[in-house]
Design a protein around this motif. Structure first.
Motif, PDB file in Angstrom:
ATOM      1  N   TYR A 116       1.059  -1.255   0.149  1.00  0.00           N
ATOM      2  CA  TYR A 116      -0.002  -0.118  -0.045  1.00  0.00           C
ATOM      3  C   TYR A 116       0.902   1.232   0.089  1.00  0.00           C
ATOM      4  O   TYR A 116       1.940   1.230   0.728  1.00  0.00           O
ATOM      5  N   THR A 117       0.239   2.290  -0.491  1.00  0.00           N
ATOM      6  CA  THR A 117       0.992   3.736  -0.582  1.00  0.00           C
ATOM      7  C   THR A 117      -0.107   4.726  -0.354  1.00  0.00           C
ATOM      8  O   THR A 117      -1.380   4.166  -0.205  1.00  0.00           O
ATOM      9  N   PHE A 118       0.289   5.941  -0.533  1.00  0.00           N
ATOM     10  CA  PHE A 118      -1.006   6.993  -0.313  1.00  0.00           C
ATOM     11  C   PHE A 118      -1.264   7.369  -1.508  1.00  0.00           C
ATOM     12  O   PHE A 118      -0.539   7.621  -2.616  1.00  0.00           O
ATOM     13  N   ASN A 119      -2.337   8.184  -1.592  1.00  0.00           N
ATOM     14  CA  ASN A 119      -2.935   8.736  -2.579  1.00  0.00           C
ATOM     15  C   ASN A 119      -2.101  10.084  -3.027  1.00  0.00           C
ATOM     16  O   ASN A 119      -2.134  10.451  -4.023  1.00  0.00           O
ATOM     17  N   ARG A 120      -1.555  10.589  -2.001  1.00  0.00           N
ATOM     18  CA  ARG A 120      -0.620  11.837  -2.398  1.00  0.00           C
ATOM     19  C   ARG A 120       0.853  11.631  -2.895  1.00  0.00           C
ATOM     20  O   ARG A 120       1.730  12.286  -3.118  1.00  0.00           O
ATOM     21  N   ALA A 121       1.286  10.064  -2.988  1.00  0.00           N
ATOM     22  CA  ALA A 121       2.586   9.512  -3.316  1.00  0.00           C
ATOM     23  C   ALA A 121       2.714   9.997  -4.606  1.00  0.00           C
ATOM     24  O   ALA A 121       1.670   9.954  -5.807  1.00  0.00           O
ATOM     25  N   ASP A 122       4.165   9.852  -4.962  1.00  0.00           N
ATOM     26  CA  ASP A 122       4.619   9.975  -6.574  1.00  0.00           C
ATOM     27  C   ASP A 122       3.706   8.898  -7.232  1.00  0.00           C
ATOM     28  O   ASP A 122       3.413   7.727  -6.935  1.00  0.00           O
ATOM     29  N   GLU A 123       3.612   9.009  -8.786  1.00  0.00           N
ATOM     30  CA  GLU A 123       2.835   8.130  -9.473  1.00  0.00           C
ATOM     31  C   GLU A 123       3.551   6.978  -9.700  1.00  0.00           C
ATOM     32  O   GLU A 123       3.313   5.681  -9.748  1.00  0.00           O
ATOM     33  N   LEU A 124       4.970   7.035  -9.677  1.00  0.00           N
ATOM     34  CA  LEU A 124       5.946   5.751 -10.144  1.00  0.00           C
ATOM     35  C   LEU A 124       5.686   4.947  -8.642  1.00  0.00           C
ATOM     36  O   LEU A 124       5.647   3.828  -8.896  1.00  0.00           O
ATOM     37  N   ILE A 125       5.471   5.523  -7.408  1.00  0.00           N
ATOM     38  CA  ILE A 125       5.474   4.697  -6.147  1.00  0.00           C
ATOM     39  C   ILE A 125       3.826   4.141  -6.327  1.00  0.00           C
ATOM     40  O   ILE A 125       4.065   2.785  -5.868  1.00  0.00           O
ATOM     41  N   LYS A 126       2.907   4.806  -6.723  1.00  0.00           N
ATOM     42  CA  LYS A 126       1.769   4.230  -6.753  1.00  0.00           C
ATOM     43  C   LYS A 126       1.654   3.093  -7.815  1.00  0.00           C
ATOM     44  O   LYS A 126       0.864   1.994  -7.276  1.00  0.00           O
ATOM     45  N   LYS A 127       2.361   3.351  -8.809  1.00  0.00           N
ATOM     46  CA  LYS A 127       2.467   2.001  -9.863  1.00  0.00           C
ATOM     47  C   LYS A 127       2.899   0.849  -9.306  1.00  0.00           C
ATOM     48  O   LYS A 127       2.296  -0.056  -9.793  1.00  0.00           O
ATOM     49  N   HIS A 128       3.908   0.645  -8.533  1.00  0.00           N
ATOM     50  CA  HIS A 128       4.000  -0.390  -7.651  1.00  0.00           C
ATOM     51  C   HIS A 128       3.414  -1.139  -6.656  1.00  0.00           C
ATOM     52  O   HIS A 128       3.584  -1.937  -6.242  1.00  0.00           O
ATOM     53  N   SER A 129       2.371  -0.295  -6.031  1.00  0.00           N
ATOM     54  CA  SER A 129       1.571  -0.711  -5.012  1.00  0.00           C
ATOM     55  C   SER A 129       0.387  -1.307  -5.403  1.00  0.00           C
ATOM     56  O   SER A 129      -0.067  -1.265  -6.720  1.00  0.00           O
ATOM     57  N   ASP A 130      -0.078  -2.163  -4.426  1.00  0.00           N
ATOM     58  CA  ASP A 130      -1.771  -2.649  -4.744  1.00  0.00           C
ATOM     59  C   ASP A 130      -2.629  -1.801  -4.694  1.00  0.00           C
ATOM     60  O   ASP A 130      -3.697  -1.908  -5.459  1.00  0.00           O
ATOM     61  N   LYS A 131      -2.470  -0.988  -3.743  1.00  0.00           N
ATOM     62  CA  LYS A 131      -3.702  -0.020  -3.334  1.00  0.00           C
ATOM     63  C   LYS A 131      -3.258   1.222  -2.758  1.00  0.00           C
ATOM     64  O   LYS A 131      -2.254   1.295  -2.109  1.00  0.00           O
ATOM     65  N   GLN A 132      -4.006   2.468  -2.953  1.00  0.00           N
ATOM     66  CA  GLN A 132      -3.685   3.562  -2.284  1.00  0.00           C
ATOM     67  C   GLN A 132      -4.834   3.926  -1.232  1.00  0.00           C
ATOM     68  O   GLN A 132      -5.834   3.646  -1.398  1.00  0.00           O
ATOM     69  N   VAL A 133      -4.272   4.603   0.004  1.00  0.00           N
ATOM     70  CA  VAL A 133      -5.048   5.226   0.814  1.00  0.00           C
ATOM     71  C   VAL A 133      -4.806   6.215   1.404  1.00  0.00           C
ATOM     72  O   VAL A 133      -3.504   6.964   0.782  1.00  0.00           O
ATOM     73  N   ASP A 134      -5.621   7.190   2.031  1.00  0.00           N
ATOM     74  CA  ASP A 134      -5.180   8.610   2.570  1.00  0.00           C
ATOM     75  C   ASP A 134      -4.420   8.308   3.835  1.00  0.00           C
ATOM     76  O   ASP A 134      -3.756   9.302   4.196  1.00  0.00           O
ATOM     77  N   TYR A 135      -4.888   7.540   4.536  1.00  0.00           N
ATOM     78  CA  TYR A 135      -4.078   7.239   5.952  1.00  0.00           C
ATOM     79  C   TYR A 135      -3.736   5.790   6.193  1.00  0.00           C
ATOM     80  O   TYR A 135      -4.578   5.127   5.713  1.00  0.00           O
ATOM     81  N   LEU A 136      -2.705   5.502   7.284  1.00  0.00           N
ATOM     82  CA  LEU A 136      -2.489   4.274   7.520  1.00  0.00           C
ATOM     83  C   LEU A 136      -3.739   3.683   8.307  1.00  0.00           C
ATOM     84  O   LEU A 136      -3.993   2.572   8.118  1.00  0.00           O
ATOM     85  N   SER A 137      -4.425   4.330   8.938  1.00  0.00           N
ATOM     86  CA  SER A 137      -5.779   3.944   9.690  1.00  0.00           C
ATOM     87  C   SER A 137      -6.655   3.060   8.688  1.00  0.00           C
ATOM     88  O   SER A 137      -7.348   2.025   8.786  1.00  0.00           O
TER      89      SER A 137
END
Length: 261
Positions: free
Chosen positions: A232-253
């Motif tokens: 997981y990464t965050f919606n605010r993350a760089d697009e390259l980082i998002k590309k490698h993640s399975d899903k994005q969230v706003d908060y760890l919670s």
């Protein structure tokens, strides 16, 4: 089945001012209460990680440190460690010293010293680099027996010269060390160690079936996504980082809520 969450520190759960999102701390404790495991997975060294966990009273079962090169449990028992040899560390620092306006840091297992333009720095109790007259970077680094981690960044927060140093390390010290870019910092750690190998090593040490989750916000977290069952990464993350993640969230919670379903 038991689950384990590997969580980056800076930019994911904390920053220099404290918790990024206070409910995250409570959710980590709920994860623990539900019988699951929580590990910080960070480029920080042991001293720097403990400074924040103690100050903010953050729960953890394990610390994966120095980008996977050092693992300890919450009882301070060392489970895994790799270091950069004395000569390789000295040679790398001396190469970095050839660059003007380059911050250079090393951690020797006890303290972190920094250097810029002839001045030595040390971290204060809240993690800020302050000038020190009690230590001398230039005199002390040659006496270090082994290096846990070396880090550099340009004073202007650009990365053109940082990338040159990264290439130099890859060409001359591939068997000893490698440099991992973390935004504008380069973390220089023992070769073969990444946040991702930290996940694999700890899961192996647990010697039980677990489902692994990982969350982070930077380039050095990509290896976590590759080794964890769920990245997981965050919606605010760089697009390259998002590309490698399975899903994005706003908060760890949000991730922890999904784990607790």
């Amino acid at each position: 089945m038991k689950k384990i969450l590997f969580c980056d520190m800076d930019g994911t759960i904390i920053d220099l001012d404290g918790l990024l999102y206070p409910p995250d701390k409570e959710k980590v404790e709920k994860l623990h209460q539900a019988g699951h495991l929580f590990a910080f997975n960070t480029g920080r060294n042991y001293e720097e990680a403990l400074r924040s966990t103690n100050k903010l009273d953050l729960y953890y079962d394990y610390l994966v440190l120095n980008n996977g090169a050092h693992i300890v449990d919450r009882n301070d028992q060392e489970l895994f460690k790799r270091v950069i040899s004395k000569q390789a560390g000295i040679d790398i620092i001396e190469h970095c010293l050839k660059y003007d306006d380059m911050w250079i840091y090393f951690y020797d297992g006890k303290k972190t010293l920094g250097y810029l333009r002839g001045q030595t720095y040390i971290y204060d109790e809240v993690g800020r680099s302050i000038v020190t007259n009690e230590h001398d970077f230039i005199k002390e680094y040659p006496n270090v027996e082994e290096f846990d981690i070396i880090a550099i960044n340009q004073d202007n927060q650009q990365i053109d010269e940082v990338l040159k140093i990264q290439k130099y390390i890859d060409e001359h010290y591939a068997d000893e060390a490698h440099g991992t870019l973390n935004m504008h910092y380069l973390d220089i750690t023992p070769s073969g160690c990444t946040k991702g190998t930290g996940i694999s090593n700890l899961v192996s040490l647990l010697n039980e079936d677990v489902v692994s989750y990982a969350i982070g916000d930077s380039y050095n977290d990509i290896s976590m996504f590759e080794h964890a069952d769920h990245g997981y990464t965050f919606n605010r993350a760089d697009e390259l980082i998002k590309k490698h993640s399975d899903k994005q969230v706003d908060y760890l919670s949000e991730l922890i809520d999904e784990m607790l379903k």
